[in-house]
Write a protein that holds these residues in place. Sequence first.
Motif, PDB file in Angstrom:
ATOM      1  N   LEU A 171       0.852  -1.186   0.000  1.00 33.29           N
ATOM      2  CA  LEU A 171       0.000   0.000   0.000  1.00 33.29           C
ATOM      3  C   LEU A 171       0.891   1.242   0.000  1.00 33.29           C
ATOM      4  O   LEU A 171       1.933   1.274   0.654  1.00 33.29           O
ATOM      5  N   TYR A 172       0.461   2.238  -0.735  1.00 31.84           N
ATOM      6  CA  TYR A 172       1.169   3.518  -0.795  1.00 31.84           C
ATOM      7  C   TYR A 172       0.327   4.530  -0.037  1.00 31.84           C
ATOM      8  O   TYR A 172      -0.812   4.817  -0.417  1.00 31.84           O
ATOM      9  N   VAL A 173       0.867   5.072   1.036  1.00 25.33           N
ATOM     10  CA  VAL A 173       0.131   5.973   1.917  1.00 25.33           C
ATOM     11  C   VAL A 173       0.566   7.415   1.664  1.00 25.33           C
ATOM     12  O   VAL A 173       1.760   7.721   1.715  1.00 25.33           O
ATOM     13  N   LYS A 174      -0.405   8.278   1.394  1.00 22.64           N
ATOM     14  CA  LYS A 174      -0.133   9.704   1.208  1.00 22.64           C
ATOM     15  C   LYS A 174      -0.697  10.477   2.395  1.00 22.64           C
ATOM     16  O   LYS A 174      -1.845  10.257   2.804  1.00 22.64           O
ATOM     17  N   LEU A 175       0.107  11.366   2.935  1.00 24.78           N
ATOM     18  CA  LEU A 175      -0.324  12.176   4.069  1.00 24.78           C
ATOM     19  C   LEU A 175      -0.731  13.574   3.614  1.00 24.78           C
ATOM     20  O   LEU A 175      -0.515  13.957   2.467  1.00 24.78           O
ATOM     21  N   VAL A 176      -1.286  14.323   4.526  1.00 26.43           N
ATOM     22  CA  VAL A 176      -1.751  15.678   4.200  1.00 26.43           C
ATOM     23  C   VAL A 176      -0.592  16.659   4.070  1.00 26.43           C
ATOM     24  O   VAL A 176      -0.775  17.779   3.601  1.00 26.43           O
ATOM     25  N   ILE A 177       0.586  16.255   4.514  1.00 24.23           N
ATOM     26  CA  ILE A 177       1.800  17.064   4.328  1.00 24.23           C
ATOM     27  C   ILE A 177       2.849  16.189   3.661  1.00 24.23           C
ATOM     28  O   ILE A 177       2.779  14.960   3.730  1.00 24.23           O
ATOM     29  N   PRO A 178       3.834  16.783   3.009  1.00 26.42           N
ATOM     30  CA  PRO A 178       4.870  15.992   2.326  1.00 26.42           C
ATOM     31  C   PRO A 178       5.705  15.175   3.315  1.00 26.42           C
ATOM     32  O   PRO A 178       5.877  15.564   4.473  1.00 26.42           O
ATOM     33  N   THR A 179       6.214  14.046   2.841  1.00 28.20           N
ATOM     34  CA  THR A 179       7.112  13.215   3.634  1.00 28.20           C
ATOM     35  C   THR A 179       8.438  13.056   2.895  1.00 28.20           C
ATOM     36  O   THR A 179       8.456  13.044   1.657  1.00 28.20           O
ATOM     37  N   PRO A 180       9.529  12.938   3.616  1.00 25.37           N
ATOM     38  CA  PRO A 180      10.832  12.796   2.959  1.00 25.37           C
ATOM     39  C   PRO A 180      10.958  11.529   2.111  1.00 25.37           C
ATOM     40  O   PRO A 180      11.756  11.472   1.186  1.00 25.37           O
ATOM     41  N   ASP A 181      10.166  10.509   2.459  1.00 19.62           N
ATOM     42  CA  ASP A 181      10.234   9.234   1.748  1.00 19.62           C
ATOM     43  C   ASP A 181       8.834   8.814   1.305  1.00 19.62           C
ATOM     44  O   ASP A 181       7.826   9.266   1.854  1.00 19.62           O
ATOM     45  N   LYS A 182       8.788   7.934   0.331  1.00 15.99           N
ATOM     46  CA  LYS A 182       7.515   7.343  -0.079  1.00 15.99           C
ATOM     47  C   LYS A 182       7.088   6.351   1.004  1.00 15.99           C
ATOM     48  O   LYS A 182       7.863   5.474   1.403  1.00 15.99           O
ATOM     49  N   LEU A 183       5.865   6.491   1.499  1.00 16.96           N
ATOM     50  CA  LEU A 183       5.384   5.659   2.599  1.00 16.96           C
ATOM     51  C   LEU A 183       4.718   4.399   2.054  1.00 16.96           C
ATOM     52  O   LEU A 183       3.629   4.460   1.475  1.00 16.96           O
ATOM     53  N   LEU A 184       5.371   3.268   2.260  1.00 12.26           N
ATOM     54  CA  LEU A 184       4.864   1.989   1.772  1.00 12.26           C
ATOM     55  C   LEU A 184       4.614   1.043   2.933  1.00 12.26           C
ATOM     56  O   LEU A 184       5.386   0.997   3.892  1.00 12.26           O
ATOM     57  N   VAL A 185       3.523   0.300   2.841  1.00 10.77           N
ATOM     58  CA  VAL A 185       3.190  -0.721   3.831  1.00 10.77           C
ATOM     59  C   VAL A 185       3.294  -2.074   3.143  1.00 10.77           C
ATOM     60  O   VAL A 185       2.678  -2.285   2.092  1.00 10.77           O
ATOM     61  N   ASN A 186       4.071  -3.003   3.709  1.00  8.88           N
ATOM     62  CA  ASN A 186       4.249  -4.294   3.045  1.00  8.88           C
ATOM     63  C   ASN A 186       2.966  -5.120   3.091  1.00  8.88           C
ATOM     64  O   ASN A 186       2.031  -4.816   3.842  1.00  8.88           O
ATOM     65  N   LYS A 187       2.924  -6.159   2.288  1.00  5.22           N
ATOM     66  CA  LYS A 187       1.682  -6.934   2.128  1.00  5.22           C
ATOM     67  C   LYS A 187       1.264  -7.630   3.419  1.00  5.22           C
ATOM     68  O   LYS A 187       0.067  -7.842   3.655  1.00  5.22           O
ATOM     69  N   GLU A 188       2.248  -7.995   4.274  1.00 11.08           N
ATOM     70  CA  GLU A 188       1.905  -8.657   5.530  1.00 11.08           C
ATOM     71  C   GLU A 188       1.191  -7.702   6.484  1.00 11.08           C
ATOM     72  O   GLU A 188       0.271  -8.094   7.198  1.00 11.08           O
ATOM     73  N   LYS A 189       1.603  -6.450   6.500  1.00  8.52           N
ATOM     74  CA  LYS A 189       1.025  -5.485   7.438  1.00  8.52           C
ATOM     75  C   LYS A 189      -0.172  -4.743   6.854  1.00  8.52           C
ATOM     76  O   LYS A 189      -0.934  -4.092   7.591  1.00  8.52           O
ATOM     77  N   SER A 190      -0.391  -4.848   5.548  1.00 12.24           N
ATOM     78  CA  SER A 190      -1.474  -4.100   4.895  1.00 12.24           C
ATOM     79  C   SER A 190      -2.852  -4.362   5.499  1.00 12.24           C
ATOM     80  O   SER A 190      -3.608  -3.414   5.752  1.00 12.24           O
ATOM     81  N   PRO A 191      -3.236  -5.628   5.765  1.00 12.75           N
ATOM     82  CA  PRO A 191      -4.560  -5.855   6.368  1.00 12.75           C
ATOM     83  C   PRO A 191      -4.698  -5.186   7.733  1.00 12.75           C
ATOM     84  O   PRO A 191      -5.759  -4.651   8.068  1.00 12.75           O
ATOM     85  N   LEU A 192      -3.630  -5.207   8.532  1.00  8.42           N
ATOM     86  CA  LEU A 192      -3.673  -4.575   9.849  1.00  8.42           C
ATOM     87  C   LEU A 192      -3.846  -3.069   9.718  1.00  8.42           C
ATOM     88  O   LEU A 192      -4.591  -2.445  10.479  1.00  8.42           O
ATOM     89  N   PHE A 193      -3.144  -2.500   8.737  1.00  5.58           N
ATOM     90  CA  PHE A 193      -3.244  -1.051   8.529  1.00  5.58           C
ATOM     91  C   PHE A 193      -4.647  -0.662   8.085  1.00  5.58           C
ATOM     92  O   PHE A 193      -5.223   0.313   8.584  1.00  5.58           O
ATOM     93  N   LEU A 194      -5.236  -1.424   7.168  1.00  6.75           N
ATOM     94  CA  LEU A 194      -6.584  -1.126   6.704  1.00  6.75           C
ATOM     95  C   LEU A 194      -7.606  -1.287   7.831  1.00  6.75           C
ATOM     96  O   LEU A 194      -8.558  -0.501   7.944  1.00  6.75           O
ATOM     97  N   ASN A 195      -7.400  -2.299   8.671  1.00  2.59           N
ATOM     98  CA  ASN A 195      -8.286  -2.481   9.840  1.00  2.59           C
ATOM     99  C   ASN A 195      -8.161  -1.284  10.779  1.00  2.59           C
ATOM    100  O   ASN A 195      -9.150  -0.822  11.351  1.00  2.59           O
ATOM    101  N   TRP A 196      -6.939  -0.813  10.955  1.00  2.00           N
ATOM    102  CA  TRP A 196      -6.713   0.354  11.821  1.00  2.00           C
ATOM    103  C   TRP A 196      -7.432   1.570  11.269  1.00  2.00           C
ATOM    104  O   TRP A 196      -8.044   2.352  12.029  1.00  2.00           O
ATOM    105  N   LEU A 197      -7.399   1.759   9.965  1.00  4.34           N
ATOM    106  CA  LEU A 197      -8.081   2.898   9.358  1.00  4.34           C
ATOM    107  C   LEU A 197      -9.601   2.791   9.497  1.00  4.34           C
ATOM    108  O   LEU A 197     -10.281   3.779   9.731  1.00  4.34           O
ATOM    109  N   GLU A 198     -10.091   1.583   9.397  1.00  3.92           N
ATOM    110  CA  GLU A 198     -11.541   1.398   9.384  1.00  3.92           C
ATOM    111  C   GLU A 198     -12.160   1.379  10.776  1.00  3.92           C
ATOM    112  O   GLU A 198     -13.251   1.929  10.990  1.00  3.92           O
ATOM    113  N   ASN A 199     -11.476   0.773  11.746  1.00  4.16           N
ATOM    114  CA  ASN A 199     -12.073   0.569  13.057  1.00  4.16           C
ATOM    115  C   ASN A 199     -11.657   1.667  14.036  1.00  4.16           C
ATOM    116  O   ASN A 199     -10.778   1.489  14.869  1.00  4.16           O
ATOM    117  N   ARG A 200     -12.293   2.781  13.921  1.00  6.95           N
ATOM    118  CA  ARG A 200     -11.998   3.911  14.806  1.00  6.95           C
ATOM    119  C   ARG A 200     -12.856   3.838  16.050  1.00  6.95           C
ATOM    120  O   ARG A 200     -13.970   3.392  16.011  1.00  6.95           O
TER     121      ARG A 200
END
Length: 253
Positions: free
Chosen positions: A224-253
Amino acid sequence: MNIIIIEDELKAARSLQNIISEIKPQAKITAQLQSVESSVRYLSEQQQPDLIFMDIQLADGLCFEIFKSVKVSCPIIFCTAFDEYSLEAFKANSVDYILKPFSKNDIAEAFKKVDELKNFFQQSVMPDINSLLSQIAPPAGKKSFLVFKHNKYITIATDTIAFFYIRNEGTSIMCFDQQEYSINQSLDQVAGLLSPAQFFRLNRQYLINFSAVKEVEHYFMRKLYVKLVIPTPDKLLVNKEKSPLFLNWLENR
């Protein structure tokens, strides 16, 4: 110490078993279960263990269904990707509530809590739930950080921080106003101080605020490629193993 693991993700179960073996080599994993049904059957027929590591969402439903069918008298450490069940968990003999992805340090701290509360668990009378929560409920998260810049100490409110990241082998804070500050703590230490509901460890270099997330795109190799509301020095990538956890984190507030 006899321990059972109730976890429907085989990879997470193996990781947990390996960490337990490192921290408590004398402990014995007596069973690994994946569903509510198998857990109820095992706990009904076998002697109860000294400790249970339990996921919330199992193959056939929420783990809390187990407690409706069988009395569980031993302490429980919940390991889950969801933070909204914490209060219900603490009503079920919970001694800790760990959010995935968990680390060796998370499990070690949970065992420490078990050791500290072992006298309590030897008693037959349960204490008042509010008293128990005050002793072992996870903290809401650090509210501010003290930084030193231009010969001045400044307090930075945590909710004004867009992300923490590793820069030149040190940890830096980047605020929403794009002001940057250096701190002495490692990124691992910072992650342990923050609310897991508000901040997520994307990778080894970045720890981001939920409020900073602008959008998420699919990337090569199921990343997953994550874009923030402000620039970041590096491209923010989430590997495939952590992607489901990240999406769950975004969804389950």
